[in-house]
Design a protein around this motif. Sequence first.
Motif, PDB file in Angstrom:
ATOM      1  N   LYS A 254       0.859  -1.182   0.000  1.00 42.89           N
ATOM      2  CA  LYS A 254       0.000   0.000   0.000  1.00 42.89           C
ATOM      3  C   LYS A 254       0.894   1.230   0.000  1.00 42.89           C
ATOM      4  CE  LYS A 254      -3.073   2.709   3.061  1.00 42.89           C
ATOM      5  NZ  LYS A 254      -3.925   2.732   4.272  1.00 42.89           N
ATOM      6  N   ASP A 259      -2.542  10.308   3.391  1.00 42.96           N
ATOM      7  CA  ASP A 259      -3.928   9.899   3.619  1.00 42.96           C
ATOM      8  C   ASP A 259      -4.644  10.953   4.462  1.00 42.96           C
ATOM      9  OD1 ASP A 259      -6.337   8.654   3.989  1.00 42.96           O
ATOM     10  OD2 ASP A 259      -5.559   7.047   5.286  1.00 42.96           O
ATOM     11  N   ASP A 277       1.778   6.653   5.272  1.00 36.97           N
ATOM     12  CA  ASP A 277       0.782   5.665   4.853  1.00 36.97           C
ATOM     13  C   ASP A 277       1.218   4.899   3.598  1.00 36.97           C
ATOM     14  OD1 ASP A 277      -1.564   4.413   5.595  1.00 36.97           O
ATOM     15  OD2 ASP A 277      -2.861   5.735   4.417  1.00 36.97           O
ATOM     16  N   GLU A 338      -9.331   3.647   2.354  1.00 34.96           N
ATOM     17  CA  GLU A 338      -8.850   3.697   0.969  1.00 34.96           C
ATOM     18  C   GLU A 338      -7.780   2.657   0.662  1.00 34.96           C
ATOM     19  OE1 GLU A 338      -7.553   5.346   3.346  1.00 34.96           O
ATOM     20  OE2 GLU A 338      -5.416   5.104   2.952  1.00 34.96           O
TER      21      GLU A 338
HETATM   22 ZN    ZN Z   1      -4.612   4.900   4.786  1.00 32.17          ZN
END
Ligand code: ZN
Length: 488
Positions: A254, A259, A277, A338
């Motif tokens: 990720k 974020d 993030d 997300e």
């Molecule tokens: Zn996040």
Amino acid sequence: MLDIAFSDASLPTSGTLAILAAPGAPAGAFAALDVAVGGALTRAAKAAKFRFDAAKTCVVLAPGAGYDRVVLVGLGKVDALDATVAEQAGVAAARGLSDAGTAGVVVADTVAPDLAAHVALGIVLGSYRFDSYRTQPRKGDAGPLTDVTVACADPVHASQAWQPLSAVARGVCLCRDLVSEPANMLRPPEFEQRILALRDLGVEVEVLDRDAMHKLGFGALLGVAQGSDAPPRTVIMRWNGGAQDDAPVAFVGKGVTFDSGGISIKPAAGMDEMKTDMAGAAAVVGTMAALAGRKAKVNAVGVVGLVENMLSGNAQRPGDVVRTAAGQTVEVLNTDAEGRLVLADVLWYTQDRFKPRFMVNLATLTGAIVVSLGIERAGLFSNSDALAGHLSATGEKTGEKLWRMPMDAAYLELLRSDIADLKNIGGRPGGSITAAKFLECFVNDVPWAHLDIAGTAFTSKPTSHAPKGATGFGVRLLDRMVGTYYEG
Ligand code: ZN
Ligand code: BES
Ligand code: MN
């Protein structure tokens, strides 16, 4: 990264030394040195009730002869001395040296040469700093360590053992650098540039831009990206160190470079931390750098989804429905969930294209995992007992520890949407587990594990292997897991 030299145990007669020693009567260079300073070291240790416990230190100032400072570093009980303890001792030695200046000798003549290499790893990891944006040193700061020699019994053997470990150290430091970068300096295109530099190590790098992802049907990832002016990227790294037709191992990360939460915006306090993030993606990049740097005999792919989660007139709304690359539709009830949307497309793409032996994804996915496990262990979620076993065991060995969480089918029921196949939130109870169940919908039948590193990627106080800040969590773990179970 700090360059480490290895020398034999004939010591300098002045300057700063760190001496690694086990409890009991002084041995080797420590004994000789203690004699040279008239017993000042053992007297100081006794006066300080210093017991040479693992990774504990006792600083002795001006002990005599020409020395400015001698840092005694405990190795703990001899039978418990393993690679991790050696690394922790190296970290402690580095901290002791850097309090004094930029150079020093670490005396490790009583540990085996292989372990002396792990001491070096500890020294590099413990002395890590992120100084890119300092124009002036902090008050009282001696500056980064630049010149460290490990004095040991067999420097030739130790420096051979250090070669692969130095590649791992580079991977960890690269990961920490990426996580430490502020989000204005590292948006998806800049992140892509940093990954392209891995070509120097022999890594093949391929980039999917917005158009390419659109053609592949990455509706979930692109929905997250649409609120930002920064264009998204999916970057694919390949290291081909194995046999030509061997299926690769795959790592997926990720990479949300910031974020904000999107329209479901996060509270202001602590939002700055959301520059981290992308720590899952950074760990994948660091792992690929480590594997390539030490020329691992394995085929490995790393795939990272890079987006910025922002608000704008074009941002995704709560209630929007997106279509994933897998074909499943998702109702986005919270734009702050997300990470799972990004990973849904990237996981599906990775298994579909590469048919990997297994797929491990890393993500700062949920605040709930911090509630469950704190900062001591990352959450491990898997559809494969074998893969989970390999990860857990390697976690205990490296100190990048995991804890396996449940994945009962019942949790998936919490993700049923009224109008689409899935919704992207399952409610507060078991929040990390429903997030993992969401990911599992996109892995097909590939052996897969998800590491939720929201609590372990970043630390507000120094740890056994890292200063305050980015930890590089996952790089040592995955590198070692590949080395132990999947190489050759
Ligand atoms: Zn996040
Ligand atoms: N990036 C966050 C998770 C996170 C929280 C990472 C704290 C590191 C520290 C993630 O995108 C997120 O916002 N998750 C939400 C999910 C919720 C909306 C279902 C969360 O954990 O609150
Ligand atoms: Mn979020």
